[in-house]
Design an enzyme around this catalytic site. Structure first.
Site, PDB file in Angstrom:
ATOM      1  N   ASP A 117      -2.093  84.764  63.076  1.00  0.00           N
ATOM      2  CA  ASP A 117      -2.936  85.035  61.916  1.00  0.00           C
ATOM      3  C   ASP A 117      -2.544  86.321  61.206  1.00  0.00           C
ATOM      4  O   ASP A 117      -2.602  86.388  59.981  1.00  0.00           O
ATOM      5  CB  ASP A 117      -4.414  85.117  62.331  1.00  0.00           C
ATOM      6  CG  ASP A 117      -5.036  83.734  62.408  1.00  0.00           C
ATOM      7  OD1 ASP A 117      -4.821  82.956  61.459  1.00  0.00           O
ATOM      8  OD2 ASP A 117      -5.694  83.422  63.402  1.00  0.00           O
ATOM      9  N   CYS A 161      -0.934  88.353  71.891  1.00  0.00           N
ATOM     10  CA  CYS A 161      -1.078  86.968  72.368  1.00  0.00           C
ATOM     11  C   CYS A 161      -0.652  85.943  71.325  1.00  0.00           C
ATOM     12  O   CYS A 161      -0.824  84.749  71.513  1.00  0.00           O
ATOM     13  CB  CYS A 161      -2.506  86.696  72.833  1.00  0.00           C
ATOM     14  SG  CYS A 161      -3.719  86.892  71.537  1.00  0.00           S
ATOM     15  N   GLU A 173      -5.912  90.588  63.996  1.00  0.00           N
ATOM     16  CA  GLU A 173      -5.211  89.513  63.307  1.00  0.00           C
ATOM     17  C   GLU A 173      -5.506  89.502  61.820  1.00  0.00           C
ATOM     18  O   GLU A 173      -5.061  88.630  61.088  1.00  0.00           O
ATOM     19  CB  GLU A 173      -5.499  88.146  63.955  1.00  0.00           C
ATOM     20  CG  GLU A 173      -6.910  87.904  64.368  1.00  0.00           C
ATOM     21  CD  GLU A 173      -7.094  86.599  65.156  1.00  0.00           C
ATOM     22  OE1 GLU A 173      -6.122  85.866  65.362  1.00  0.00           O
ATOM     23  OE2 GLU A 173      -8.224  86.318  65.550  1.00  0.00           O
ATOM     24  N   HIS A 176      -0.484  67.824  69.990  1.00  0.00           N
ATOM     25  CA  HIS A 176      -0.554  67.468  71.403  1.00  0.00           C
ATOM     26  C   HIS A 176       0.768  66.886  71.873  1.00  0.00           C
ATOM     27  O   HIS A 176       1.132  67.004  73.037  1.00  0.00           O
ATOM     28  CB  HIS A 176      -1.706  66.482  71.631  1.00  0.00           C
ATOM     29  CG  HIS A 176      -3.023  67.189  71.722  1.00  0.00           C
ATOM     30  ND1 HIS A 176      -4.178  66.703  71.202  1.00  0.00           N
ATOM     31  CD2 HIS A 176      -3.333  68.368  72.293  1.00  0.00           C
ATOM     32  CE1 HIS A 176      -5.166  67.543  71.450  1.00  0.00           C
ATOM     33  NE2 HIS A 176      -4.678  68.566  72.105  1.00  0.00           N
ATOM     34  N   ARG A 202     -11.411  84.271  75.068  1.00  0.00           N
ATOM     35  CA  ARG A 202     -11.665  84.542  73.655  1.00  0.00           C
ATOM     36  C   ARG A 202     -12.872  83.728  73.225  1.00  0.00           C
ATOM     37  O   ARG A 202     -12.944  82.527  73.482  1.00  0.00           O
ATOM     38  CB  ARG A 202     -10.460  84.143  72.803  1.00  0.00           C
ATOM     39  CG  ARG A 202     -10.720  84.421  71.332  1.00  0.00           C
ATOM     40  CD  ARG A 202      -9.547  84.087  70.474  1.00  0.00           C
ATOM     41  NE  ARG A 202      -9.400  82.641  70.331  1.00  0.00           N
ATOM     42  CZ  ARG A 202      -8.402  82.074  69.655  1.00  0.00           C
ATOM     43  NH1 ARG A 202      -7.478  82.836  69.099  1.00  0.00           N
ATOM     44  NH2 ARG A 202      -8.325  80.780  69.551  1.00  0.00           N
TER      45      ARG A 202
HETATM   46  C1  PEP Z   1      -3.159  84.347  66.669  1.00  0.00           C
HETATM   47  O1  PEP Z   1      -3.713  84.257  65.579  1.00  0.00           O
HETATM   48  O2  PEP Z   1      -2.043  84.896  66.835  1.00  0.00           O
HETATM   49  C2  PEP Z   1      -3.787  83.786  67.878  1.00  0.00           C
HETATM   50  C3  PEP Z   1      -3.300  84.007  69.083  1.00  0.00           C
HETATM   51  O3  PEP Z   1      -4.865  83.001  67.707  1.00  0.00           O
HETATM   52  P1  PEP Z   1      -4.813  81.484  67.184  1.00  0.00           P
HETATM   53  O4  PEP Z   1      -3.383  81.043  67.173  1.00  0.00           O
HETATM   54  O5  PEP Z   1      -5.665  80.708  68.124  1.00  0.00           O
HETATM   55  O6  PEP Z   1      -5.402  81.608  65.821  1.00  0.00           O
HETATM   56 MG    MG Z   2      -5.770  83.674  65.451  1.00  0.00          MG
END
Ligand code: PEP
Ligand code: MG
Length: 585
Positions: free
Chosen positions: A463, A510, A439, A197, A340
């Site tokens: 991921d 993303c 991912e 944060h 999501r």
């Molecule tokens: C990712 O895994 O790239 C993603 C966008 O999800 P998170 O970072 O929330 O796991």
């Molecule tokens: Mg992810």
């Protein structure tokens, strides 16, 4: 003191981009690290508990004053501090400390220390890095109570009256929010990471920050000249003249580019040869929509919905979720919001029923697996999403898909949810686009089969890199291996993008890879239609897209798959796109 002969380079994690050069100011905080344990007699238990309660109350009052005085641009993040307020009274910290005083007959400081390490251990077992890094919040709250217990005066950042760069072991979000931009140029800390944060606040303040340096407070002395390179997550101590000169220029160029980017951020991101890309924002809280809009985002490419499920004894109900999703979609309509579904594992039930430990939580019951095991919880979220979709453009995104069955089962649940809503006479929209997050390598490899079931792919590189390269994304010891430009990752990306184009399915990204300027020629060449990122990165990425030729990038990508290592790939990008990228990346 003898001057150092050579500059020292410290590598950490980029908490917030930008470059600053200045004198170090060490935030010194002693007194709370060494906690002694002593036993108290039965008749002292009550007064020890009230001593603890008093300290907790004072800490809470201090925090509520910080919240009240929060500057306008940070108000959207007041939720972070509100969460800290809740933690002050949370069972696992507040309740546990009192329980330990009572049952073990120990002093309040020791009880708090014990309660803190137990609470942190619970967070440490969570596979989701965002949630795992919430243990830092527990630590901040505990520190604050501890200082009140021990009677150590807290360091007050707002009292600093020189133009300096802060060097601290750790800074809490509350402390960071006290930073006066006209005085403090940037900050660096031993602890913390990208998902902390503290770095979210730093990015909102647009102040350069490098975190997770481990030993910055040992290496750096007061008044040392330091360079903070928040773009690369690097700190240079006692820079030599040449480095200083180079960084002064880089800093000027960065600021000029940033101003340029901000001026044009609400314009579309169109490559120099007319290829249009959607540049979207990632959010965790409805309040952050404003930041996405202010930075020229073309919509929300990733709304992480975990936050509403945290730090509370029960799961949120459908009405609460619906109201939040509706608020988000109405704020940004007619642009899309990609919601999501819950990306969390069994350990989320922190405050409710604890679930058994998992030896490898990252490979365990997380995200879609968790949701499909708990269809009631999942369906509540799906119903709220379908209802909110009647109020604007919503896309549904499913995390951690590893096979077709997960999509089939989700569609069944969606249909059930829609039938129920129909029977109950609720307004809803079942015609929403469904997307799979790519991912896990298995989903990349079967992208052709998944493409038959969904409307779009969104690649979660955070991921995907972790699972492809077998690198725990929050393990500092292997962080040096973590690189989205590894040829294995690039080949998977190409496989997914090519399949998506062949099958007429949209392909977005993303993960963090999308926000790094150096990766842009690759992503443009692969034909991604949308990139989604932290809102603050949007203007720079849009600006850079306008300078790149998409057809040229497509030719370039044909060659990049033959590179043998991430270093070769980076070199190849720099050789081809040279000055355009590296000076601002
Ligand atoms: C990712 O895994 O790239 C993603 C966008 O999800 P998170 O970072 O929330 O796991
Ligand atoms: Mg992810």
């Amino acid at each position: 003191m003898t001057p150092r002969e050579r500059e020292i380079i410290l590598n950490g994690i980029s908490g917030s981009p930008g470059i600053c050069i200045g004198k170090a100011y060490l935030v010194d905080r002693e007194g709370v690290d060494v906690i002694e344990k002593y036993y108290i007699s039965e008749d002292k238990v009550k007064s020890e508990i009230s001593r603890f309660k008093n300290a907790a109350k004072k800490a809470k009052n201090e925090l509520s004053q910080v919240i009240e005085g929060l500057p306008e641009d940070l108000k959207q993040h007041s939720y972070i501090l509100e969460t800290h307020m809740l933690l002050h009274k949370d069972k696992m910290l507040y309740g546990k400390a009192i329980e330990i005083i009572e049952s073990e007959k120990v002093n309040a400081e020791w009880a708090l220390k014990e309660a803190t390490s137990r609470a942190k251990a619970m967070f440490a077992n969570i596979s989701d890095p965002y949630l795992r890094s919430r243990s830092a919040d527990v630590e901040h709250v505990s520190d604050c109570i501890m200082r009140n217990l021990v009677g150590v005066q807290d360091f007050n950042i707002s009292n600093i009256d020189k133009r300096v760069i802060l060097v601290a072991h750790n800074l809490s979000p509350a402390e960071t929010s006290q930073i006066q931009l006209e005085r403090i140029k940037g900050f660096i800390t031993n602890r913390g990471g990208k998902a902390s944060h503290t770095s979210i606040i730093a990015r909102t303040l647009e102040i350069p920050a490098v975190l997770g340096l481990e030993n910055a407070t040992e290496v750096i002395k007061n008044d040392d000249i330091i360079i903070v390179d928040g773009n690369r997550g690097m700190v240079i101590v006692d820079p030599d003249e040449e480095t200083l000169f180079r960084y002064e220029n880089l800093s000027k160029k960065y600021e000029a580019d940033k101003a340029d980017a901000v001026r044009t951020s609400d314009q579309p991101a169109e490559s120099s040869d007319g290829f249009l890309m959607g540049i979207m924002g990632n959010i965790e809280q409805p309040e952050e929509i404003v930041t996405v809009r202010d930075h020229g985002g073309d919509g929300i490419g990733l709304f992480r919905t975990e936050f509403l499920y945290l730090n509370r004894p029960q799961y949120p109900d459908e009405e609460e979720l619906f109201e939040q999703y509706k608020e988000v979609v109405e704020l940004i309509t007619p642009k899309p919001v990609t919601i999501r579904t819950l990306d969390i594992n069994g350990d989320k039930e922190i405050s409710a029923v604890p679930t058994p430990d998992e030896a490898n939580p990252a490979l365990g019951l997380r995200a879609i697996r968790f949701c499909l095991k708990k269809p009631d919880i999942f369906k509540t979220q799906l119903r709220a999403i379908l209802r909110a979709a009647a109020h604007g453009y919503i896309r549904l995104l499913l995390p951690m898909i590893s096979g077709c069955e997960e999509i089939h089962r989700t569609i069944e649940l969606l249909d059930e949810a829609a039938e129920e809503l129909e029977r109950e006479n609720h307004a809803y929209n079942r015609e929403i686009e469904i997307g799979a997050m790519i991912e896990v390598p298995s989903s990349a490899l079967i992208a052709d089969a998944l493409a038959e079931l969904v409307d779009f792919f969104s690649i979660g590189t955070n991921d995907l890199v972790q699972y492809t390269l077998a690198i725990d994304r929050v393990n500092r010891h292997v962080a040096y291996l973590y690189n989205p430009l590894h040829p294995a990752v690039i080949r998977l990306l190409k496989m997914v993008a090519d399949t998506a184009h062949r099958k007429n399915v949209k392909v977005y990204m993303c993960g963090e890879m999308a926000a790094e300027i150096i990766n842009l020629p690759v992503l443009m060449g692969l034909g991604f239609e949308e990139l989604s990122m932290a809102p603050q990165s949007i203007p720079m990425i849009k600006n850079m897209i306008r300078k790149i030729d998409a057809a040229g990038a497509r030719d370039f990508v044909k060659k990049i798959c033959n590179q043998k290592s991430a270093v070769d790939t980076m070199q190849f990008i720099e050789d081809t796109y040279g000055n355009l990228l590296t000076e601002t990346a």
